[in-house]
Design a protein around this motif. Structure first.
Motif, PDB file in Angstrom:
ATOM      1  N   LEU A   1     -55.293  66.322  22.998  1.00  0.00           N
ATOM      2  CA  LEU A   1     -53.926  65.820  22.883  1.00  0.00           C
ATOM      3  C   LEU A   1     -53.385  65.474  24.271  1.00  0.00           C
ATOM      4  O   LEU A   1     -53.474  66.278  25.196  1.00  0.00           O
ATOM      5  N   ASN A   6     -52.743  61.032  20.321  1.00  0.00           N
ATOM      6  CA  ASN A   6     -53.925  61.670  19.734  1.00  0.00           C
ATOM      7  C   ASN A   6     -53.570  62.904  18.916  1.00  0.00           C
ATOM      8  O   ASN A   6     -54.358  63.850  18.807  1.00  0.00           O
ATOM      9  N   LEU A   7     -52.380  62.909  18.314  1.00  0.00           N
ATOM     10  CA  LEU A   7     -52.025  63.958  17.346  1.00  0.00           C
ATOM     11  C   LEU A   7     -52.971  63.911  16.146  1.00  0.00           C
ATOM     12  O   LEU A   7     -53.404  62.827  15.729  1.00  0.00           O
ATOM     13  N   SER A   8     -53.278  65.066  15.595  1.00  0.00           N
ATOM     14  CA  SER A   8     -54.148  65.116  14.424  1.00  0.00           C
ATOM     15  C   SER A   8     -53.648  66.195  13.468  1.00  0.00           C
ATOM     16  O   SER A   8     -52.710  66.945  13.783  1.00  0.00           O
ATOM     17  N   LEU A   9     -54.301  66.305  12.320  1.00  0.00           N
ATOM     18  CA  LEU A   9     -53.944  67.354  11.360  1.00  0.00           C
ATOM     19  C   LEU A   9     -54.227  68.741  11.912  1.00  0.00           C
ATOM     20  O   LEU A   9     -53.671  69.740  11.424  1.00  0.00           O
ATOM     21  N   GLU A  10     -55.090  68.819  12.917  1.00  0.00           N
ATOM     22  CA  GLU A  10     -55.426  70.117  13.514  1.00  0.00           C
ATOM     23  C   GLU A  10     -54.446  70.535  14.610  1.00  0.00           C
ATOM     24  O   GLU A  10     -54.503  71.665  15.105  1.00  0.00           O
ATOM     25  N   THR A  11     -53.552  69.637  15.011  1.00  0.00           N
ATOM     26  CA  THR A  11     -52.642  69.944  16.114  1.00  0.00           C
ATOM     27  C   THR A  11     -51.679  71.065  15.724  1.00  0.00           C
ATOM     28  O   THR A  11     -51.041  71.020  14.667  1.00  0.00           O
ATOM     29  N   GLN A  12     -51.602  72.071  16.597  1.00  0.00           N
ATOM     30  CA  GLN A  12     -50.702  73.207  16.398  1.00  0.00           C
ATOM     31  C   GLN A  12     -49.610  73.206  17.480  1.00  0.00           C
ATOM     32  O   GLN A  12     -49.686  72.444  18.451  1.00  0.00           O
ATOM     33  N   HIS A  16     -50.801  73.556  21.000  1.00  0.00           N
ATOM     34  CA  HIS A  16     -51.373  72.354  21.603  1.00  0.00           C
ATOM     35  C   HIS A  16     -50.274  71.463  22.196  1.00  0.00           C
ATOM     36  O   HIS A  16     -50.444  70.869  23.267  1.00  0.00           O
TER      37      HIS A  16
END
Length: 524
Positions: free
Chosen positions: A357, A381-387, A390
């Motif tokens: 990210l 570059n955000l994704s479904l896994e981003t918390q 991050h």
């Protein structure tokens, strides 16, 4: 200690003033802070009320002295520092005629464009005027309109009645000195962003007639010039009553926050670097030479150290990015943003590189190593896994990537690599950020003791030099190192790759930001 002599110091920041007591040995004894309000206007303006500054200083000084009864007798000098490129027009009684125009204010950009536009041009500057300004000052007013030069032209063009009524145009710390002593003066360094002084001979700086004539600025409206380490005058009775101090205490001319932080970092030797990380950020050093780099928007300007220049640069928003994120992540029912220790802990939970990210820290445009007022920040570059962790670490790292970009520009300016870097500012209190800086920059980072108070310490050391009780060579030993961070080789390849993508992201998006900036009225 019995017989110890103290300096009362004032540091006027964007979020409010700090007032401190520092011994002539450089020891920070106590300090207080008082908040002030910031007005961000829809037309690019950024203002504060100088009366509110003084009231905040008065309250902070009273609170500081309440528990230290011996302070009033031990204070042997007063030194002020504060935001640079912040303009206060005052009348003959010293009263502000408008709110202070802050370093973030971009309303003067059209005036700079009008004065320096034309053909033939280089880097957006009409060639004859570019040559004149660089030859005499070593630089040129920025296109962003955020220099004091632009603020002054803005008032002359848009508020002609204010320009006519102005007795003196003053920088923030020079306004405070006027309140303290009744003397309207500037230091050679504080007036530099007026861009009206001949800086070719560092020992003989003065306003230049050709610059005044071309800019159309009246010399009598500008303050007289003094060295930062001179005694400006005694504390006048009215100010003494306000601050509950004895009158007559010597007040030094002082220096803006950039230069005060440089001294307070202990990096006073030629080409010894320091990194400041607060609301904004910079990476600079003192140099014995004069040089300009138009491509990277950097130059050398007079410093607080007589006979020395410093490299002028700035990252517009740094710690401010974390403040904004803390506000956005807070519970809607909360009354305050997420605290710094929690943000630190969250950043430490995420892996180096934040899972790929990237964050761009250009929340209010940028000055160096590129000047572009249209740039804005964002996550890429955000994704479904981003918390959440991050997001926080990506902000820490995004500021570090921008700092690495600036480091490369500084090293190109110096024409050699720098090594150990002293670290100051509120952001330097974070061990997480210290290690990230070391890893991303691939340099050893030395955090000084009480890094958020470096400007207070710096102006106290200046005052001690002014009193004849300290030499410049003795300053580094008066600034202890609290922590040292060395680069972790295991993170080198990852951060090198992400830094390359950070630069690529700038190149890919700058056109988008400019188009959005031109059409910003559609989104208000």
């Amino acid at each position: 200690m019995p017989g110890e002599r103290w300096i009362l110091t004032m540091d006027l920041g964007t979020t409010g003033p700090k007032v401190g007591l520092v011994s002539t040995q450089g020891e920070l004894l106590a300090w207080e802070k008082e908040p002030t309000r910031l007005s961000l206007l829809s037309d690019g303006g950024a203002e504060q009320d100088p009366h509110e500054w003084w009231e905040a200083i008065r309250r902070a000084t009273h609170r500081l002295l309440e528990g230290i009864p011996e302070a009033r007798e031990r204070i042997v000098a007063i030194g002020c520092t504060g935001m640079w490129s912040t303009l206060v027009p005052v009348d003959r009684e010293g009263a502000p005629l408008t709110p202070a125009i802050l370093w973030m204010d971009a309303r003067g950009a059209p005036e700079v464009e009008e004065m320096f536009g034309g053909f033939p041009s280089v880097a957006g500057y009409r060639l004859d005027r570019l040559i004149l300004w660089i030859r005499l000052t070593g630089g040129v007013p920025g296109h962003s309109g955020k220099d004091s030069f632009a603020h002054l032209l803005y008032l002359r063009r848009r508020r002609p009645e204010v320009y006519r009524e102005t007795w003196k145009f003053l920088e923030a710390k020079d306004y405070l000195n006027l309140r303290l002593t009744g003397c309207a003066a500037a230091s050679y360094d504080s007036v530099a962003l007026f861009w009206l002084t001949d800086n070719r001979d560092i020992l003989r700086i003065d306003y230049h007639p050709a610059l005044l004539r071309t800019a159309g600025v009246d010399r009598e409206k500008l303050p007289d010039l003094r060295k930062a380490v001179e005694i400006l005058g005694p504390l006048r009775p009215e100010a003494a009553r306000d601050l509950d101090l004895r009158p007559g205490i010597p007040v030094i001319v002082g220096t803006p926050d950039v230069q005060a932080g440089a001294v307070g970092s202990g990096a006073v030797a030629d080409e010894a670097p320091h990194l400041y990380l607060g609301t904004s950020s910079w990476l600079t050093c003192h140099v014995p030479f004069r040089r300009v780099d138009l491509l990277r928007n950097m130059t050398t300007l007079p410093s607080a150290i007589p006979g020395r220049y410093f490299i002028a640069n700035e990252q517009e928003t740094a710690g401010a990015c974390l403040q904004v994120l803390g506000r956005l992540l807070q519970d809607p029912t909360a009354t305050a943003p997420l605290p710094e220790p929690l943000l630190d802990a969250l950043a430490a939970q995420a892996p180096p590189g934040s899972g790929g990210l990237l964050f761009t820290p250009w929340l209010y445009g940028e000055r160096t190593p590129v000047e572009d007022s249209a740039l804005r920040g964002g996550f890429f570059n955000l994704s479904l896994e981003t918390q959440r962790e991050h997001l926080v670490r990506a902000v820490f790292e995004g500021v570090a990537y921008n700092t690495r970009w600036l480091l490369e520009a500084v090293e190109a300016f110096l024409r050699h690599r720098v090594e150990d870097i002293r670290f100051i500012g509120g952001g330097a209190r974070s061990a997480v950020w210290g290690q990230i800086m070391a890893d991303v920059l691939n340099r050893t980072i030395h955090t000084v003791q009480e890094p958020q108070l470096a400007a207070l310490r710096g102006v106290a050391l200046l005052a001690t030099v002014a009193l004849g009780e300290l030499t410049w060579a003795e300053i580094p030993e008066r600034v202890p190192i609290a922590a040292t961070f060395r680069p972790d080789p295991a993170h080198r390849a990852r951060y090198d790759a992400l830094f390359r993508e950070f630069l690529a992201l700038y190149r890919a998006t700058r056109g988008i930001y400019r188009r959005l900036h031109r059409r910003r009225s559609l989104f208000v």
